[in-house]
Enzyme design. Structure first.
Site, mmCIF file in Angstrom:
data_model
loop_
_atom_site.group_PDB
_atom_site.id
_atom_site.type_symbol
_atom_site.label_atom_id
_atom_site.label_comp_id
_atom_site.label_asym_id
_atom_site.label_seq_id
_atom_site.Cartn_x
_atom_site.Cartn_y
_atom_site.Cartn_z
ATOM 1 N N HIS A 238 0.845 -1.191 0.000
ATOM 2 C CA HIS A 238 0.000 0.000 0.000
ATOM 3 C C HIS A 238 0.880 1.239 0.000
ATOM 4 O O HIS A 238 1.938 1.235 0.634
ATOM 5 C CB HIS A 238 -0.921 0.014 1.230
ATOM 6 C CG HIS A 238 -2.099 0.908 1.052
ATOM 7 N ND1 HIS A 238 -2.051 2.252 1.320
ATOM 8 C CD2 HIS A 238 -3.344 0.646 0.598
ATOM 9 C CE1 HIS A 238 -3.229 2.780 1.040
ATOM 10 N NE2 HIS A 238 -4.031 1.837 0.600
ATOM 11 N N GLU B 61 -7.824 -5.389 0.185
ATOM 12 C CA GLU B 61 -8.391 -6.201 -0.887
ATOM 13 C C GLU B 61 -8.299 -7.702 -0.611
ATOM 14 O O GLU B 61 -9.118 -8.474 -1.094
ATOM 15 C CB GLU B 61 -7.698 -5.882 -2.220
ATOM 16 C CG GLU B 61 -7.672 -4.423 -2.600
ATOM 17 C CD GLU B 61 -9.016 -3.882 -2.997
ATOM 18 O OE1 GLU B 61 -10.033 -4.417 -2.512
ATOM 19 O OE2 GLU B 61 -9.059 -2.915 -3.767
HETATM 20 N N1 CMC Z 1 3.862 -7.532 -4.669
HETATM 21 C C1 CMC Z 1 5.199 -7.514 -4.909
HETATM 22 N N2 CMC Z 1 5.936 -6.398 -4.848
HETATM 23 C C2 CMC Z 1 5.324 -5.257 -4.548
HETATM 24 C C3 CMC Z 1 3.948 -5.200 -4.275
HETATM 25 C C4 CMC Z 1 3.214 -6.397 -4.345
HETATM 26 N N3 CMC Z 1 1.898 -6.420 -4.099
HETATM 27 N N4 CMC Z 1 3.601 -3.922 -3.998
HETATM 28 C C5 CMC Z 1 4.720 -3.201 -4.087
HETATM 29 N N5 CMC Z 1 5.760 -4.008 -4.426
HETATM 30 C C6 CMC Z 1 7.167 -3.621 -4.579
HETATM 31 C C7 CMC Z 1 7.421 -2.964 -5.942
HETATM 32 O O1 CMC Z 1 7.761 -3.917 -6.911
HETATM 33 C C8 CMC Z 1 8.563 -2.047 -5.586
HETATM 34 O O2 CMC Z 1 9.743 -2.816 -5.547
HETATM 35 P P1 CMC Z 1 11.181 -2.178 -5.976
HETATM 36 O O3 CMC Z 1 11.514 -1.193 -4.903
HETATM 37 O O4 CMC Z 1 12.079 -3.367 -6.042
HETATM 38 O O5 CMC Z 1 10.966 -1.528 -7.310
HETATM 39 C C9 CMC Z 1 8.262 -1.593 -4.165
HETATM 40 O O6 CMC Z 1 7.457 -2.638 -3.593
HETATM 41 C C10 CMC Z 1 7.479 -0.281 -4.086
HETATM 42 O O7 CMC Z 1 6.381 -0.395 -4.992
HETATM 43 P P2 CMC Z 1 5.633 0.852 -5.629
HETATM 44 O O8 CMC Z 1 4.987 0.408 -6.895
HETATM 45 O O9 CMC Z 1 6.556 2.034 -5.693
HETATM 46 O O10 CMC Z 1 4.562 1.139 -4.524
HETATM 47 P P3 CMC Z 1 3.301 2.075 -4.720
HETATM 48 O O11 CMC Z 1 3.112 2.799 -3.461
HETATM 49 O O12 CMC Z 1 3.435 2.897 -5.956
HETATM 50 O O13 CMC Z 1 2.120 1.023 -5.000
HETATM 51 C C11 CMC Z 1 0.295 -0.450 -4.702
HETATM 52 C C12 CMC Z 1 1.131 0.710 -4.088
HETATM 53 C C13 CMC Z 1 -0.921 -0.724 -3.850
HETATM 54 C C14 CMC Z 1 -0.171 -0.009 -6.098
HETATM 55 C C15 CMC Z 1 1.196 -1.700 -4.798
HETATM 56 O O14 CMC Z 1 1.595 -2.118 -3.500
HETATM 57 C C16 CMC Z 1 0.532 -2.862 -5.548
HETATM 58 O O15 CMC Z 1 0.627 -2.913 -6.772
HETATM 59 N N6 CMC Z 1 -0.127 -3.812 -4.819
HETATM 60 C C17 CMC Z 1 -0.820 -4.891 -5.482
HETATM 61 C C18 CMC Z 1 -2.180 -4.438 -5.959
HETATM 62 C C19 CMC Z 1 -3.154 -4.245 -4.804
HETATM 63 O O16 CMC Z 1 -3.279 -5.102 -3.927
HETATM 64 N N7 CMC Z 1 -3.871 -3.112 -4.849
HETATM 65 C C20 CMC Z 1 -4.876 -2.778 -3.847
HETATM 66 C C21 CMC Z 1 -4.401 -1.624 -2.996
HETATM 67 S S1 CMC Z 1 -5.430 -1.378 -1.552
HETATM 68 C C22 CMC Z 1 -6.818 -0.599 -2.189
HETATM 69 C C23 CMC Z 1 -6.644 0.870 -2.260
HETATM 70 O O17 CMC Z 1 -6.640 1.497 -1.170
HETATM 71 O O18 CMC Z 1 -6.501 1.368 -3.374
#
Ligand code: CMC
Length: 365
Positions: A253, A308
């Site tokens: 998140h 989720e």
């Molecule tokens: N599985 C594996 N790796 C992950 C995940 C995950 N679910 N989430 C983040 N990472 C890694 C990502 O690959 C990155 O790694 P690195 O530093 O090596 O590049 C690091 O963690 C930071 O990721 P980010 O994309 O910069 O994080 P963000 O804050 O932009 O993304 C997120 C947040 C929710 C989009 C992401 O955690 C994700 O894609 N989760 C899976 C989808 C999901 O469950 N979404 C529902 C979110 S809750 C509902 C809401 O409130 O919207």
């Protein structure tokens, strides 16, 4: 030049509606713990809280509920939209289209609570009617004697809903109502900042909600658990995704750097609903393995279970089809979105950030 992405850490507005504290794992709606509201209040009471800034008294709740329930029926033109759009159009796109089509002379800017009540009242009806039309079933009209959660299940399945399902759904809907400046709320606020009408703002918010990185994740969680199938497959399957640089749905998140409080609350609600359910036991196992593997593959990123993961568990437990997971989240969040748009209107200023130009400059002369 520092690469700019995702507006991380940027404060876009002041709000009194909700506090999301990602370090401590706190979620507060107007001074109340969301997890407490979820198990002690009705969806209507919390909607009142978000819109009118206080919990309703008995008489206030009665008048409000009566009025909101009376607005559930679909206008004829909107019902035709549902019938005309082909089956291939996803439910979230149907919601976007139908909400945009609700725009009329009564819905001009600035937004009002009456407008918010009118638009949010029809969202469950839209979902249920489209679901039944797609499945060749007769549309079930809303029942003014039922509360928001019960009426939704009644319109979907055409029978008196199980009280345990209603209670669980009510808790889920309350936990889904509001979550600070998330992508869809921001999208709605951006559109409203141009003095566009409430229907257009909500329609835009639905578009943002549809994506798998935001509201589209719960059905993906179900896909993941179905693909894993049994406990012994969990580790190799999850490792396979992480080895390829993929993401585990239902984890991570932007704000929560500890367990999402909504996930914990929903786990408890689901536990109260299912007993000796092999699927739920698999989910708990997958959660633990995924947590361990995320620490191994993504050390220091602090990736925990998000809402989720258990949203999928609860919606499966109450027998909602997977294609309705994100729309159901949306019917809850539409109340939070409209609270934000009402809050923004009196202090409105158009959102107009900057971009950093990284392209070439024209040649001299
Ligand atoms: N599985 C594996 N790796 C992950 C995940 C995950 N679910 N989430 C983040 N990472 C890694 C990502 O690959 C990155 O790694 P690195 O530093 O090596 O590049 C690091 O963690 C930071 O990721 P980010 O994309 O910069 O994080 P963000 O804050 O932009 O993304 C997120 C947040 C929710 C989009 C992401 O955690 C994700 O894609 N989760 C899976 C989808 C999901 O469950 N979404 C529902 C979110 S809750 C509902 C809401 O409130 O919207």
């Amino acid at each position: 030049m520092v690469k700019v992405t995702g507006l991380e850490g940027v404060v876009a507005a002041d709000t009194e509606i909700g506090l999301v504290d990602g370090e401590q794992g706190h979620l507060i709606y107007r001074g109340f713990w969301a997890k407490d509201l979820a198990v002690s209040r009705s969806f209507e009471e919390v909607a009142y809280l978000l819109w009118f800034r206080k919990l309703p008294g008995e008489e206030e709740l009665r008048t409000f509920t009566q009025k909101w329930r009376s607005l559930r029926a679909l206008p004829v033109s909107i019902r035709s939209v549902l019938e005309l759009l082909p089956a291939s159009v996803p439910m979230m796109s149907i919601l976007q289209t139908a909400l945009a089509a609700m725009s009329d002379d009564d819905l001009v800017w600035p937004p009002t609570t009456e407008q918010a009540m009118r638009l949010t009242a029809v969202v469950p009806t839209l979902i249920a009617a489209r679901y039944r039309l797609l499945n060749g079933l007769p549309v079930v009209e809303p029942d003014e004697n039922l509360d928001h959660a019960a009426n939704y299940l009644h319109m979907l399945f055409g029978r008196t809903p199980d009280p345990a399902h209603v209670k669980a759904l009510n808790a889920y809907l309350i936990l889904g109502m509001e979550h600070g400046m998330n992508a869809s709320t921001f999208a709605g606020r951006v559109v409203a900042s141009t003095q566009s009408d409430l229907a257009s703002s909500l329609s835009a918010a639905v578009g943002a909600m549809k994506g798998p990185l935001h509201g589209g994740a719960p059905s993906e969680v179900l896909v993941m658990l179905d693909a894993i199938g049994e406990k012994a497959n969990a580790e190799p399957w999850l490792r396979g995704v992480l080895e390829k640089g993929g993401r585990l749905m239902g984890f991570g998140h932007r704000i929560y750097k500890t367990k999402d409080p909504r996930a914990e609350a929903l786990r408890q609600v689901t536990e109260g609903l299912v007993s000796d359910d092999p699927w739920f036991e698999l989910a708990i196992h997958v959660e633990a393995v995924a947590q361990r593997l995320l620490e191994e593959y993504k050390p220091g990123r602090r990736l925990y279970t998000n809402v989720e993961f258990f949203a999928a568990a609860i919606m499966r437990a109450i027998a909602l089809p997977a294609e309705l997971f994100t729309p159901t989240f949306t019917l809850a969040r539409s109340v939070g979105w409209s609270a934000h748009l009402l809050e923004q209107a009196p202090v409105n200023r158009i959102f107009r950030p900057l971009s950093q130009y990284t392209g070439p400059m024209p040649e001299e002369g």
